[in-house]
Design an enzyme around this catalytic site. Sequence first.
Site, PDB file in Angstrom:
ATOM      1  N   CYS A 112      31.348  52.460  40.524  1.00  0.00           N
ATOM      2  CA  CYS A 112      30.601  51.623  41.304  1.00  0.00           C
ATOM      3  C   CYS A 112      29.008  52.270  41.088  1.00  0.00           C
ATOM      4  O   CYS A 112      28.254  52.042  40.028  1.00  0.00           O
ATOM      5  CB  CYS A 112      30.821  51.549  42.742  1.00  0.00           C
ATOM      6  SG  CYS A 112      29.927  50.149  43.526  1.00  0.00           S
ATOM      7  N   HIS A 207      36.286  49.076  42.434  1.00  0.00           N
ATOM      8  CA  HIS A 207      37.005  50.165  43.086  1.00  0.00           C
ATOM      9  C   HIS A 207      38.361  50.429  42.968  1.00  0.00           C
ATOM     10  O   HIS A 207      39.223  49.577  43.792  1.00  0.00           O
ATOM     11  CB  HIS A 207      36.550  50.036  44.669  1.00  0.00           C
ATOM     12  CG  HIS A 207      35.219  50.254  45.162  1.00  0.00           C
ATOM     13  ND1 HIS A 207      34.809  51.183  45.848  1.00  0.00           N
ATOM     14  CD2 HIS A 207      33.908  49.808  44.618  1.00  0.00           C
ATOM     15  CE1 HIS A 207      33.569  51.135  46.070  1.00  0.00           C
ATOM     16  NE2 HIS A 207      33.177  50.353  45.408  1.00  0.00           N
ATOM     17  N   GLU A 209      40.152  52.581  43.963  1.00  0.00           N
ATOM     18  CA  GLU A 209      40.913  53.197  44.863  1.00  0.00           C
ATOM     19  C   GLU A 209      41.377  52.401  46.200  1.00  0.00           C
ATOM     20  O   GLU A 209      41.859  52.896  47.163  1.00  0.00           O
ATOM     21  CB  GLU A 209      39.913  54.566  45.467  1.00  0.00           C
ATOM     22  CG  GLU A 209      39.047  54.261  46.581  1.00  0.00           C
ATOM     23  CD  GLU A 209      37.600  53.483  45.827  1.00  0.00           C
ATOM     24  OE1 GLU A 209      36.839  52.799  46.437  1.00  0.00           O
ATOM     25  OE2 GLU A 209      37.956  53.082  44.408  1.00  0.00           O
TER      26      GLU A 209
END
Length: 790
Positions: A112, A207, A209
């Site tokens: 990001c 993202h 995660e």
Amino acid sequence: MLSDTIDTQQQQQQIHVLFIDSYDSFTYNVVRLIEKQTDISPEVNAVHVTTIHNDTFQSMDQLLPLLPLFDAIVVGPGPGNPNNGVQDMGIISELFQNANGDLDAIPILGICLGFQAMCLAQGAVVSELDTIKHGQVYEMHLNDAARTCGLFRGYPDAFKSTRYHSLHVDAGDNENLLSLCSTEDENGILLMSARVKSKPWFGVQYHPESCCSELGGLLVRNFLTLSLVNNMKTGRWENKKLNGRFSEILSRLDRTIDRDPIYKIKDEYPNGDELTYVKQFEVSKDPKLTFKICDIIEEPKFVMSSSVISENRGEWSIIALPNSRSEVFSHYGAIKKTTIYNWQDKQISYSMLKKCLDGQDSNLPGSLTVVDEDKSQFWVTLGKFMENKVIDNHREIPFIGGLVGILSYEIGQYLACSHHNDDGDDDDSLVPDAKLVFINNSIVINHKEGKLYCISLDDTFSKALEQSLISSFAGKKDSEQGLPWPKYLPEEIDFVITMPDKKDYADAFEKCQDYMHKGDSYEMCLTTQTKVVPSAMIEPWRIFQTLVQKNPAPFSSFFEFNDIIPNQDEKPPVLCFLSTSPERFLKWDADTCELRPIKGTVKKGPQMNLDKATQILKTPKEFGENLMILDLIRNDLYELVPDVRVEEFMSVEEYATVYQLVSVVKAHGLTSASKKTRYSGVDILKHSLPPGSMTGAPKKITVQLLQDKLENKLNRHVNGGARGVYSGVTGYWSVNSNGDWSVNIRCMYSYNGGASWQLGAGGAITVLSTLDGELEEMYAKLESNLQVFI
């Protein structure tokens, strides 16, 4: 890894990753994802991540000598715009722009903000999206280059991942960057991943995660594999083994972010059977039983009760009974002091306490102790007090004695303690940020099984009260009757109600949108405060009697801190708190810790049923709100505990006045024999405050913008704009290693014993929010308690 020191030989068999954090609220989701990748190659037995902030080092000259210790760098997500350089990114800007020597050879993965900074340094353009995406899941598409570069080895041609970004990278025909992945929306085709052609540097805009991202672990594992291969070819892997100060330097770096436990966990605790008095008998399962018991208790009492029973919440009620042996802990953040004294110590008056806090009197009366400390040290004081009181028995009962009370919003991280009295007194030193009382005697009720416990840690439970409870309630299971309490406040009393100005709210709403569009925040929980002044004094308990009937909820609380005996010449500024909160913040036992974030609200009404509410709450706006807070809470748990699981994903729950979207996240392996962590539930409490559902994300910059730029003006008519008790938490830390804390919403509080009341309400603002929609939601929440006065 969680240990402070690591054996040198073991370290040399690990992949060592330097993670650079930009104070993001998803940092530790990425860190744990990296640490879980243990099957890289036969040469590697684990992955060790050292986390630093982007301002830990002031220049690359300080960091460069340490880089040979690391096999890879991961530059995480975060707020801000890479075009602003050091101001928003700290050392990250210099990391990519002035790369040379060993830095050229070290593998880097940017996520990001890290991806944007990497691409910007290679000549790409970073600009604002026309339509911003926060907490939205999109399909990612790989190109031919992705299939050969290794980062996406084992991936299908398309997969889903979560997007949190206001800005995007336009690489154009940039000769330095190789496009790997893209997605498409109303903004057009957007770059989602790239690598730098001349360096082992990779990046993704999405993202990996997030709990809604697919194959995030595979992406990280592929990057670590590429890093290992690169380092073996370039000699970095062998050179790392030859570094004689390996263990010393890594251990020092691992401590740059302070995460010391509040108190040291023991392998074994004494069995407290001989010390703890517990008397059990059967009673009605009616949740109103708690309030009926309160009616016969003449002593001071704190009530944490359920006025409605639901699965996994509202099953227990607790009546805590402070007495002269109860220590009272109050922290005053504005002056960085803590007071400790016994409940209603006859030698302590309000004027004496004030003089001692002001430093005018060094002769401390009675049991009073004054400690100079900030809010971080306050937690240490609590830990030292509780450390030798923990016992190993009756863990099936949630509370057997311990600390109960209130922690304000400003006791949390990143916030300035800036309370102000609301009664015209300019001196704010006696407005506490935390108020906790150690309880020896309590009444605990299991509504699900119909059991009542009289409990004492020091064998001082009133025999007269115990006998009264037995004669009035023991064995009586047919008491499903209404409460003999008035449902309305006295008609002769009027109320002056002061609410925030709608124009001020509209201005704050627009500023939130500006911050989110600039990339400073993904979500901002903008809150308002309403002030209610009665024409005549009403006892707080009388208001509570009406409140629990008007708005029954799983976490009803009554706290009136009459811990200083008033004399004829003065009236102590008594903190009162009345709550019918639907939201648990955090619950823990000796092994697990659970958070239940609520984000997404629909008002009940004749035209609104559960099915319709579910459809509304699963729209992209509400889904995104809950997902952002869910990922934030996973991060708060992952910072201390490696085993975190989402055990309930966005369920719609029904309450008395609203429907709400709820998720459940649980951490496992706290202080059990698994030895996965050196932390307890109270450590997670400290590190998780203020509650993510009441802040937004990323937490640090969002709470600072709310406090310094938005709510100080919007709520200037109450507490000088501070939230105070509202948005804090209320609950207990029991000596049997249990704890349970609810979020202070749907509540009212007073710093002057009930002369005036404050009520908070708010909601999460995202880029999909509308002014009218947020106002409607805010008023729906406010009405649940304001209805008592109108």
